[in-house]
Design a protein around this motif. Structure first.
Motif, PDB file in Angstrom:
ATOM      1  N   ASP B  89       2.854 -15.310  57.630  1.00 17.38           N
ATOM      2  CA  ASP B  89       2.483 -15.836  58.947  1.00 17.38           C
ATOM      3  C   ASP B  89       3.380 -17.046  59.269  1.00 17.38           C
ATOM      4  O   ASP B  89       4.250 -17.430  58.480  1.00 17.38           O
ATOM      5  CB  ASP B  89       0.986 -16.173  59.004  1.00 17.38           C
ATOM      6  CG  ASP B  89       0.600 -17.306  58.065  1.00 17.38           C
ATOM      7  OD1 ASP B  89       1.493 -17.868  57.391  1.00 17.38           O
ATOM      8  OD2 ASP B  89      -0.601 -17.641  58.003  1.00 17.38           O
ATOM      9  N   ALA B  91       2.736 -20.085  59.234  1.00 18.94           N
ATOM     10  CA  ALA B  91       2.569 -21.173  58.255  1.00 18.94           C
ATOM     11  C   ALA B  91       3.495 -20.960  57.068  1.00 18.94           C
ATOM     12  O   ALA B  91       4.095 -21.919  56.558  1.00 18.94           O
ATOM     13  CB  ALA B  91       1.114 -21.244  57.796  1.00 18.94           C
ATOM     14  N   LEU B 143       0.366 -28.211  62.026  1.00 25.14           N
ATOM     15  CA  LEU B 143      -0.477 -27.180  61.413  1.00 25.14           C
ATOM     16  C   LEU B 143      -1.444 -27.812  60.419  1.00 25.14           C
ATOM     17  O   LEU B 143      -2.625 -27.446  60.370  1.00 25.14           O
ATOM     18  CB  LEU B 143       0.384 -26.116  60.732  1.00 25.14           C
ATOM     19  CG  LEU B 143       1.335 -25.342  61.654  1.00 25.14           C
ATOM     20  CD1 LEU B 143       2.081 -24.261  60.869  1.00 25.14           C
ATOM     21  CD2 LEU B 143       0.601 -24.712  62.836  1.00 25.14           C
ATOM     22  N   GLU B 149      -8.499 -23.872  60.998  1.00 23.58           N
ATOM     23  CA  GLU B 149      -7.792 -22.642  60.619  1.00 23.58           C
ATOM     24  C   GLU B 149      -6.330 -22.938  60.245  1.00 23.58           C
ATOM     25  O   GLU B 149      -5.832 -22.456  59.227  1.00 23.58           O
ATOM     26  CB  GLU B 149      -7.836 -21.616  61.755  1.00 23.58           C
ATOM     27  CG  GLU B 149      -7.085 -20.354  61.347  1.00 23.58           C
ATOM     28  CD  GLU B 149      -7.065 -19.250  62.386  1.00 23.58           C
ATOM     29  OE1 GLU B 149      -7.509 -19.473  63.524  1.00 23.58           O
ATOM     30  OE2 GLU B 149      -6.569 -18.152  62.030  1.00 23.58           O
ATOM     31  N   SER B 150      -5.666 -23.740  61.078  1.00 21.57           N
ATOM     32  CA  SER B 150      -4.249 -23.992  60.801  1.00 21.57           C
ATOM     33  C   SER B 150      -4.088 -24.779  59.504  1.00 21.57           C
ATOM     34  O   SER B 150      -3.146 -24.556  58.737  1.00 21.57           O
ATOM     35  CB  SER B 150      -3.587 -24.711  61.979  1.00 21.57           C
ATOM     36  OG  SER B 150      -4.036 -26.047  62.092  1.00 21.57           O
ATOM     37  N   ARG B 153      -4.459 -22.278  56.670  1.00 21.42           N
ATOM     38  CA  ARG B 153      -3.283 -21.408  56.541  1.00 21.42           C
ATOM     39  C   ARG B 153      -2.094 -22.174  55.958  1.00 21.42           C
ATOM     40  O   ARG B 153      -1.362 -21.663  55.111  1.00 21.42           O
ATOM     41  CB  ARG B 153      -2.883 -20.864  57.918  1.00 21.42           C
ATOM     42  CG  ARG B 153      -3.762 -19.727  58.425  1.00 21.42           C
ATOM     43  CD  ARG B 153      -3.254 -19.340  59.803  1.00 21.42           C
ATOM     44  NE  ARG B 153      -4.034 -18.317  60.463  1.00 21.42           N
ATOM     45  CZ  ARG B 153      -3.670 -17.024  60.508  1.00 21.42           C
ATOM     46  NH1 ARG B 153      -2.568 -16.616  59.926  1.00 21.42           N
ATOM     47  NH2 ARG B 153      -4.422 -16.147  61.156  1.00 21.42           N
TER      48      ARG B 153
END
Lengths: 349, 243
Positions: B89, B91, B143, B149-150, B153
Motif C-alpha cells: 500500500d 504506506a 501518515l 488507520e494511517s 498502516r
C-alpha cells in the motif's frame, strides 16, 4: 467585467436591469467582450449556460488526461529501452500535470475537483472515448503519441484562443507539452518502422487499429453535434468537428508516407479540386457504442480509476487530519513536499 | 556478467548504486495511474524519473545501460533487497522511500564531497535526493500522525521493511565511506522522523538470518524475478533490435 469592451459597454448601460428585449447590461457586456475577442475572467459575470458548458468541457478534458494515463502506463514497466522508459514516464507524468491544471481551471468556475471526480466515478461525466481502446503492443505507445496526441493538438490549439481566460492559458502550456508527445510518438514509430520486419509489422498493426478511433476523436459530424453551434458562438470552440478532422487527415497522410506506414482506408486520396484528402466513411455505430459503454476497455478504465480513488481514501484522510492538527487547514494533500514535485515538473515543460 | 567485463572496483560500485536506482525507479513507476491523489501521481513519477536518470548514468559507467538492464539474470543484479520489494500500500511505498532516500542522501552527500569517480554524479543527484527525502519525511509525518488507520498502516510498513535496512551499510567495494558512521547517522535521522510521526522505532533485526548483505552479492527475494520478467520481456523478445 475586466475587459475594455465589456467595461465600455457596462458603463453606458444600467447594470442588471433588463431592457426591452430582456437582455441585461451584464449580458451585453459579456457579449461585447466575446465579440471583441477579449478574455472572460473568473470574477466576470457570465451566462449560466456558458459556465455550465465550460465546466462540462474542461471536466471532460481533465478526466481524459487522468484516464488517458492508463493505456500508456500499461507499458511503463515493459518499455524496451531505458531511454524509452524515461520518455514514457515523463509523458504520463505530464498528463497528470495537465489534469491538475485543468481541474484548477474548472475550480475557477466554482466547481471543486472532488465534485468533478465524483461525477466521473459515478458515470455522470465522460472522458474521451479514445481511451476505451486497449494498448496491445509497444507500438501502440507510438500510435497514441502520433495519432491520438496529434488529433488532440489539432483540437486543442484553437482552445488557446478560447474566450475563457484560465482555460485558454492552461491550454497554451498543455499544447506545448502535447506537441512534444506527438513528436515522441512519431519518432517511436519511425524507429520501429526502420527496425526489424517484426517491429515494422508491430507499427503497422498499431496504426491500423488507432487510425479510425483517432478520426472519431473530433466528435460526430457537424450536423449531428449537440453542443457545437452555441460553443462556436461563445468562442469556446473556433472550428467545426469536420473542419478539424479534415485538417488532421491532411497532416497525417504525408507523415504516414514518411513513416513508410499505410493508413487503413482504401478511399484515402488527394482531391485536387478541394485541396484536401478525401477519406472513407467513419463507422459512427462503433463511436456511439463505445460512447455508451460498450468499448473494449470502458469497464476496466473506470474500475481502475475508482479503485485508485477508493484505496487512496485513507491517505487523503490522513493528510487532512494531519493538516488540521498542525496547520488548521484541512487539505493536507496540497501542501509542502509533493507540491514541489509538481512545480519542478511544470518548470521543465 | 558478460556485459560488464572485469569487475573492477568502480564497476562494482556503479552496478550497486545503478541497480538500486533502476529497480526503485521501476517499482515507483508501477504507481502510475494508481496513486491516491493526483499530486502524488506527479510526485512519484518525478522521483522515479530522477532515479532512472541516475541509473542510466551509473550503468553507463559499468557498460551499456540497456544490456545491463535488460540482459542480466537476476543473480547478477547488485541492488539492495529493500528497493525490489513490491509496492504494497502507499504506506509501504513511503516507508521504503524514507529508508532508502535517507540512505541515498547521506551516501551521495559523502560521495559528492570526495574526489572519487562518483563525485560529479553525486553532486547532481544529491539535490534531487534531498527532495525525495523531504517528500518521504513529510508523508511519514502525515501518515504516522494522521488518522488511526494511517498510523496503523505506517507502523506495519515500517516494521515490515526494517529487516531490509541493515543491508544498506554493508561496505560496497570501490566506495570510500565510513559505513558504521553512515549507519549511525541514518539511524539518528530515521528515528527522529519516526518519533515526530508518533511512530515507534522498530526493534526487530535489521537483516534476515540468511540474507545479510544479500542483494549486493546477487541474492534477491522472490518478487524480484517476476519484476525482471516484466521489465525484460519485450527487449528480450526481439534480440538485437533497436528501439
Amino acid at each position: 467585467m475586466a475587459t475594455p469592451a465589456a467595461q465600455r459597454t457596462a458603463r453606458t448601460e444600467a447594470d442588471g436591469t433588463p431592457d426591452t428585449v430582456g437582455t441585461t447590461a451584464y449580458q451585453r457586456a459579456f457579449d461585447a467582450a466575446v465579440a471583441a475577442d477579449e478574455r472572460v475572467e473568473p470574477r466576470d459575470w457570465m451566462p449560466d449556460a456558458y459556465r455550465a458548458t465550460l465546466v462540462r468541457q474542461i471536466a471532460q478534458h481533465a478526466h481524459s488526461e487522468i484516464i488517458g494515463m492508463q493505456p500508456e502506463a500499461n507499458w511503463i514497466t515493459r518499455a524496451p529501452s531505458l531511454r524509452r522508459k524515461a520518455i514514457l514516464m515523463a509523458k504520463v507524468q505530464d498528463e497528470a500535470g495537465h489534469g491538475l491544471y485543468l481541474y484548477s481551471a474548472a475550480e475557477t468556475l466554482g466547481t471543486s475537483r472532488e465534485e468533478l471526480l465524483d461525477k466521473l466515478h459515478s458515470g455522470r461525466q465522460k472522458y474521451s472515448s479514445i481511451f476505451n481502446y486497449p494498448t496491445l503492443t509497444w507500438a501502440d505507445v507510438g500510435a497514441i503519441g502520433w495519432l491520438v496526441d496529434g488529433a488532440a493538438i489539432t483540437n486543442q490549439v484553437p482552445l488557446c484562443r478560447c474566450s475563457y481566460g484560465p482555460y485558454a492559458r492552461a491550454m497554451v502550456r498543455i499544447c506545448k507539452e502535447e506537441s512534444f508527445h506527438q513528436r515522441q510518438g512519431y519518432e517511436l514509430l519511425l524507429a520501429l518502422s526502420k527496425g526489424t520486419t517484426e517491429q515494422h509489422a508491430m507499427a503497422q498493426d498499431a496504426v491500423n487499429r488507432w487510425w479510425w478511433p483517432s478520426l472519431m476523436m473530433f466528435g460526430p459530424p457537424d450536423d449531428a453535434s449537440q453542443h457545437s453551434a452555441q460553443s462556436m458562438e461563445w468562442k469556446i470552440k473556433r472550428h467545426s468537428n469536420d473542419e478539424l478532422r479534415q485538417r488532421f487527415v491532411d497532416i497525417c497522410v504525408p507523415q504516414a508516407e514518411s513513416l513508410d506506414l499505410t493508413l487503413p482506408d482504401p478511399d484515402l486520396r488527394w482531391n485536387e479540386e478541394r485541396g484536401h484528402y478525401d477519406f472513407g466513411p467513419i463507422d459512427w455505430t462503433e463511436f456511439w457504442e463505445v460512447l455508451k459503454g460498450n468499448g473494449p476497455c470502458n469497464e476496466q478504465r473506470i474500475t481502475q480509476r475508482r479503485r485508485a480513488h477508493d484505496e487512496g481514501a485513507w491517505v487523503r484522510e490522513a493528510a487532512a487530519a494531519y493538516a488540521a492538527k498542525h496547520t488548521g487547514h484541512t487539505d493536507g494533500t496540497r501542501t509542502t513536499g509533493h507540491q514541489t514535485a509538481h512545480e519542478t515538473e511544470a518548470e521543465r515543460a | 556478467m558478460t556485459a560488464t567485463g572485469p569487475a573492477t572496483a568502480p564497476v562494482t560500485a556503479a552496478l550497486a548504486l545503478g541497480d538500486d536506482a533502476l529497480v526503485l525507479s521501476h517499482r515507483l513507476g508501477e504507481w502510475a495511474g494508481h496513486a491516491p491523489v493526483l499530486e502524488e501521481e506527479v510526485a512519484l513519477a518525478n522521483i522515479a524519473l530522477d532515479l532512472l536518470g541516475q541509473a542510466r548514468v551509473l550503468l553507463s559507467l559499468a557498460g551499456d545501460e540497456d544490456e545491463l538492464a535488460y540482459l542480466r539474470e537476476e543473480r547478477s543484479f547488485r541492488n539492495l533487497q529493500l528497493v525490489e520489494q513490491p509496492g504494497g500500500d502507499f504506506a509501504h511505498t513511503i516507508a521504503r522511500q524514507l529508508y532508502f532516500s535517507t540512505y541515498q542522501h547521506l551516501l551521495y552527500a559523502e560521495l559528492a564531497a570526495g574526489d572519487g569517480p562518483f563525485a560529479p554524479l553525486a553532486a547532481k543527484a544529491v539535490k534531487e535526493v534531498a527532495y525525495h527525502r523531504d517528500h518521504a519525511e513529510q508523508w511519514t509525518l502525515r501518515l504516522g500522525d494522521g488518522t488511526e488507520e494511517s498510523h496503523g498502516r505506517m507502523h506495519r510498513a515500517c516494521e515490515a521493511l526494517w529487516k531490509f535496512t541493515g543491508e544498506m551499510f554493508q561496505p560496497v567495494q570501490g566506495l570510500d565511506i565510513d559505513w558504521t558512521r553512515l549507519d549511525e547517522r541514518w539511524r539518528e535521522s530515521v528515528e527522529a522522523v519516526l518519533r515526530r510521526a508518533t511512530l515507534p522505532v522498530p526493534e526487530g533485526p535489521r537483516t534476515g538470518a540468511w540474507s545479510a548483505g544479500a542483494g549486493r552479492q546477487g541474492l534477491h527475494t522472490e518478487p524480484f524475478g517476476r519484476m525482471l520478467a516484466e521489465l525484460q520481456h519485450l527487449h528480450r523478445s526481439h534480440p538485437g533490435a533497436t528501439w
